[in-house]
Design a protein around this motif. Structure first.
Motif, PDB file in Angstrom:
ATOM      1  N   PHE A 169     -68.607 -16.200-112.888  1.00  0.00           N
ATOM      2  CA  PHE A 169     -67.617 -16.626-113.880  1.00  0.00           C
ATOM      3  C   PHE A 169     -66.653 -17.610-113.215  1.00  0.00           C
ATOM      4  CE2 PHE A 169     -69.345 -12.649-115.245  1.00  0.00           C
ATOM      5  CZ  PHE A 169     -69.424 -12.724-116.623  1.00  0.00           C
ATOM      6  N   ARG A 170     -65.914 -18.352-114.048  1.00  0.00           N
ATOM      7  CA  ARG A 170     -65.054 -19.403-113.521  1.00  0.00           C
ATOM      8  C   ARG A 170     -63.574 -19.130-113.737  1.00  0.00           C
ATOM      9  NH1 ARG A 170     -64.302 -25.457-114.707  1.00  0.00           N
ATOM     10  NH2 ARG A 170     -62.319 -24.851-113.776  1.00  0.00           N
ATOM     11  N   LEU A 171     -63.200 -17.905-113.928  1.00  0.00           N
ATOM     12  CA  LEU A 171     -61.801 -17.584-114.219  1.00  0.00           C
ATOM     13  C   LEU A 171     -60.904 -17.963-113.041  1.00  0.00           C
ATOM     14  CD1 LEU A 171     -61.954 -14.121-116.020  1.00  0.00           C
ATOM     15  CD2 LEU A 171     -61.391 -16.337-117.013  1.00  0.00           C
ATOM     16  N   ASP A 172     -59.875 -18.750-113.347  1.00  0.00           N
ATOM     17  CA  ASP A 172     -58.847 -19.081-112.364  1.00  0.00           C
ATOM     18  C   ASP A 172     -57.621 -18.194-112.517  1.00  0.00           C
ATOM     19  OD1 ASP A 172     -60.268 -21.319-111.268  1.00  0.00           O
ATOM     20  OD2 ASP A 172     -59.628 -22.519-112.994  1.00  0.00           O
ATOM     21  N   VAL A 173     -57.308 -17.840-113.769  1.00  0.00           N
ATOM     22  CA  VAL A 173     -56.067 -17.121-114.035  1.00  0.00           C
ATOM     23  C   VAL A 173     -56.306 -16.102-115.143  1.00  0.00           C
ATOM     24  CG1 VAL A 173     -55.307 -18.954-115.621  1.00  0.00           C
ATOM     25  CG2 VAL A 173     -53.625 -17.376-114.657  1.00  0.00           C
ATOM     26  N   ILE A 174     -55.746 -14.910-114.968  1.00  0.00           N
ATOM     27  CA  ILE A 174     -55.807 -13.853-115.981  1.00  0.00           C
ATOM     28  C   ILE A 174     -54.379 -13.466-116.324  1.00  0.00           C
ATOM     29  CG2 ILE A 174     -56.615 -11.532-116.558  1.00  0.00           C
ATOM     30  CD1 ILE A 174     -58.861 -11.891-114.545  1.00  0.00           C
ATOM     31  N   MET A 175     -54.067 -13.515-117.604  1.00  0.00           N
ATOM     32  CA  MET A 175     -52.731 -13.218-118.108  1.00  0.00           C
ATOM     33  C   MET A 175     -52.773 -11.851-118.781  1.00  0.00           C
ATOM     34  SD  MET A 175     -51.034 -16.088-117.391  1.00  0.00           S
ATOM     35  CE  MET A 175     -49.709 -16.470-118.550  1.00  0.00           C
ATOM     36  N   CYS A 176     -52.259 -10.840-118.095  1.00  0.00           N
ATOM     37  CA  CYS A 176     -52.360  -9.468-118.587  1.00  0.00           C
ATOM     38  C   CYS A 176     -51.103  -9.054-119.350  1.00  0.00           C
ATOM     39  CB  CYS A 176     -52.579  -8.489-117.430  1.00  0.00           C
ATOM     40  SG  CYS A 176     -54.258  -8.519-116.775  1.00  0.00           S
ATOM     41  N   THR A 177     -51.302  -8.290-120.396  1.00  0.00           N
ATOM     42  CA  THR A 177     -50.190  -7.768-121.178  1.00  0.00           C
ATOM     43  C   THR A 177     -50.675  -6.582-122.001  1.00  0.00           C
ATOM     44  OG1 THR A 177     -48.454  -8.325-122.777  1.00  0.00           O
ATOM     45  CG2 THR A 177     -50.616  -9.300-123.148  1.00  0.00           C
ATOM     46  N   GLY A 178     -49.754  -5.898-122.663  1.00  0.00           N
ATOM     47  CA  GLY A 178     -50.125  -4.831-123.581  1.00  0.00           C
ATOM     48  C   GLY A 178     -50.140  -3.446-122.980  1.00  0.00           C
ATOM     49  N   GLU A 179     -50.098  -3.347-121.664  1.00  0.00           N
ATOM     50  CA  GLU A 179     -50.120  -2.052-120.990  1.00  0.00           C
ATOM     51  C   GLU A 179     -49.237  -2.127-119.748  1.00  0.00           C
ATOM     52  OE1 GLU A 179     -54.875  -1.377-121.977  1.00  0.00           O
ATOM     53  OE2 GLU A 179     -54.164  -1.372-119.909  1.00  0.00           O
ATOM     54  N   LEU A 180     -48.822  -0.948-119.288  1.00  0.00           N
ATOM     55  CA  LEU A 180     -48.142  -0.863-118.007  1.00  0.00           C
ATOM     56  C   LEU A 180     -49.033  -1.480-116.936  1.00  0.00           C
ATOM     57  CD1 LEU A 180     -45.619   0.956-116.712  1.00  0.00           C
ATOM     58  CD2 LEU A 180     -47.560   2.168-115.757  1.00  0.00           C
ATOM     59  N   ALA A 181     -48.456  -2.257-116.033  1.00  0.00           N
ATOM     60  CA  ALA A 181     -49.253  -2.907-114.993  1.00  0.00           C
ATOM     61  C   ALA A 181     -48.414  -3.072-113.734  1.00  0.00           C
ATOM     62  CB  ALA A 181     -49.777  -4.258-115.470  1.00  0.00           C
ATOM     63  N   SER A 182     -48.740  -2.308-112.719  1.00  0.00           N
ATOM     64  CA  SER A 182     -48.041  -2.430-111.444  1.00  0.00           C
ATOM     65  C   SER A 182     -48.595  -3.628-110.672  1.00  0.00           C
ATOM     66  CB  SER A 182     -48.234  -1.158-110.613  1.00  0.00           C
ATOM     67  OG  SER A 182     -49.610  -1.013-110.263  1.00  0.00           O
ATOM     68  N   PRO A 183     -47.840  -4.160-109.721  1.00  0.00           N
ATOM     69  CA  PRO A 183     -48.346  -5.290-108.922  1.00  0.00           C
ATOM     70  C   PRO A 183     -49.667  -4.987-108.232  1.00  0.00           C
ATOM     71  CG  PRO A 183     -45.989  -5.035-108.596  1.00  0.00           C
ATOM     72  CD  PRO A 183     -46.428  -3.851-109.402  1.00  0.00           C
TER      73      PRO A 183
END
Length: 474
Positions: A226-240
């Motif tokens: 796959f060619r993903l450069d960036v993933i923008m996560c949201t909608g759930e708790l997310a620790s670093p």
């Protein structure tokens, strides 16, 4: 492009754009921001008391003109708005009739009555402009030839429309896909991600991991194929640490991109440096003690920790006044040299998701960070809490890829960290985790990620999560 058909909206859109660009560039003084927020706060109070049946009753004793500043003692004279108010009052909370909206959304309703969340053009212009200006700092790092996948929870959610509009503002192509939809499914979503190819993805953290699991099951390597450069996560708790692991699995930079809700819209968004920033032109932010409702004073480092309260500073379909989000946050002061001049947010989970383990209270965010700081390369995780002979014990369940060459996992190192923080033993289990871990955006982080065996029976949210998981294909 709807604004070209309405001259007044076109002027408003340009004004909002210029205002947000000016703020993001650091051209606002503290006094200018404080004056803008105070004026807009008073205007919101006057607007909702005039137009919303609920607020006409709820704020009947509040004189907007008497609010001369946003000091805690003045704000305390304005009653809170709660989630129960939204459920009980339903459409009476709205300040505009539904036919004035351009689109209708609603909350998920998995653990209670879903509530209406319409948006009019004013709502979308304010919120999407803020996101466009903030996300421009991120996407410009990856060039102009981008195709962004948008993978949200349901068609009645703002996820697809919001991020689609923001990406269009930034000049990027968009492919909307709902892998849980029977018309799409994971095989088709993965094929779309590969063949376009998609260079960026908006999704929940759980969806990003699930897509990686499905790719592995299909004989694909997320990093290689796959060619993903960036993933923008949201909608759930997310620790670093969780975000870093997702980044390693996909070979991409991962951001905690957005803190928002259907009812309150945008409350925080990411900048290029990976921090989550408030949007002070959209909201007034307060931090209160969730038990007393009193304002929390900043610590020596300027950070305030407690329940977040927000007031909308724009006047559309459903502005909220002193809305108790039910979320525990750390609100940090602005600092020079950052991607944006706004205060920063760490969202620690809902106030009722805090856990007591080994006699110590810990937020969901801090528990996830504690357990996931060291392992890398896993495809999913879940936490089990047991009480054995009156003593709490933890189990970290990890789903690992069949090819474990990229996995980094030191059980002793993780156990020492848990013992140092909670003084409880930690065990490990490995294997498939099923679909309950995918329900965080629909129910809650705790219901999706924590199995608390100390409870005699599953609580309402656990039951709802299991019901959602049961309806999803494995």
């Amino acid at each position: 492009m709807f604004t070209v058909f309405d001259d007044e909206l076109a002027r408003t859109a340009r004004e909002i754009r210029d205002r947000h660009r000016s703020y993001a560039a650091g051209r606002w003084t503290e006094d200018e921001l404080a004056a803008h927020q105070a004026d807009a706060f008073r205007a919101t109070v006057e607007y909702v008391t005039t137009h919303s049946p609920f607020y006409g009753r709820h704020l009947a004793d509040v004189d907007p003109g008497a609010i001369t500043s946003l000091a805690p003692e003045q704000l305390a004279a304005v009653p809170f708005t709660t989630k129960d108010h939204l459920r009980q009052e339903f459409a009476d909370v709205l300040s505009l009739p539904l036919h004035k909206a351009w689109i209708f959304y609603e909350t998920t309703g998995t653990t209670g009555r879903s509530t209406p969340c319409p948006r009019d053009n004013t709502d979308s212009l304010h919120n999407n402009t803020a996101l466009t200006v903030y996300y421009d700092t991120i996407f410009r790092q990856y060039g102009d030839e981008q195709i962004i996948g948008v993978s949200g929870p349901t068609e009645l959610h703002a996820f697809g429309d919001t991020f689609g509009d923001v990406c269009r503002n930034l000049g990027h192509a968009v492919a909307k896909m709902w892998p849980h939809s029977p018309m799409v499914g994971f095989d088709r979503a993965l094929d779309t991600l590969r063949t376009l190819p998609v260079t960026g993805l908006f999704s929940t953290p759980g969806m990003a991991l699930t897509l990686a699991k499905k790719a592995r099951a299909a004989g694909l390597d997320p990093r290689r194929d796959f060619r993903l450069d960036v993933i923008m996560c949201t909608g759930e708790l997310a620790s670093p640490s969780l975000l870093e692991n997702i980044g390693e699995v996909w070979g991409a930079r991962v951001y905690n991109a957005l803190y928002a809700s259907q009812e309150a819209s945008v409350m925080g968004a990411a900048g290029a440096d990976g921090l989550l920033y408030t949007a002070p032109l959209l909201n007034v932010y307060e931090v209160i003690d969730p038990d007393t409702g009193q304002a929390v004073a900043p610590g020596g480092d300027g950070v305030r920790t407690g329940e977040l309260v927000v007031t909308s500073l724009y006047r559309g379909s459903k502005p909220l006044v002193r809305y108790r989000t039910g979320d525990l946050v750390r609100l940090g002061p602005p600092a020079a040299g950052r991607a944006l001049p706004a205060p920063t947010l760490e969202v620690l989970g809902r106030t009722r998701d805090a856990l007591r383990i080994g006699g110590r209270e810990i937020s969901g965010y801090d528990l996830e960070e504690l357990l996931l700081t060291h392992p890398r390369g896993y495809l999913d995780y879940q936490i089990v809490i047991d009480a054995v002979d009156g003593r709490d014990e933890l189990t970290l369940r990890l789903e690992l890829p069949d090819d474990r060459r990229a996995v980094r996992l030191d059980e002793d190192e993780i156990s020492r960290a848990v013992d140092g923080r909670l003084e409880v033993p930690l065990r490990f289990e490995y294997g498939p985790l099923g679909s309950v871990t995918t329900t965080g955006a629909m129910v809650s982080w705790k219901a999706a990620r924590v199995e608390d065996r100390r409870l005699a029976v599953p609580d309402e949210e656990q039951t709802a999560a299991l019901a959602v998981a049961g309806g999803r294909a494995q």
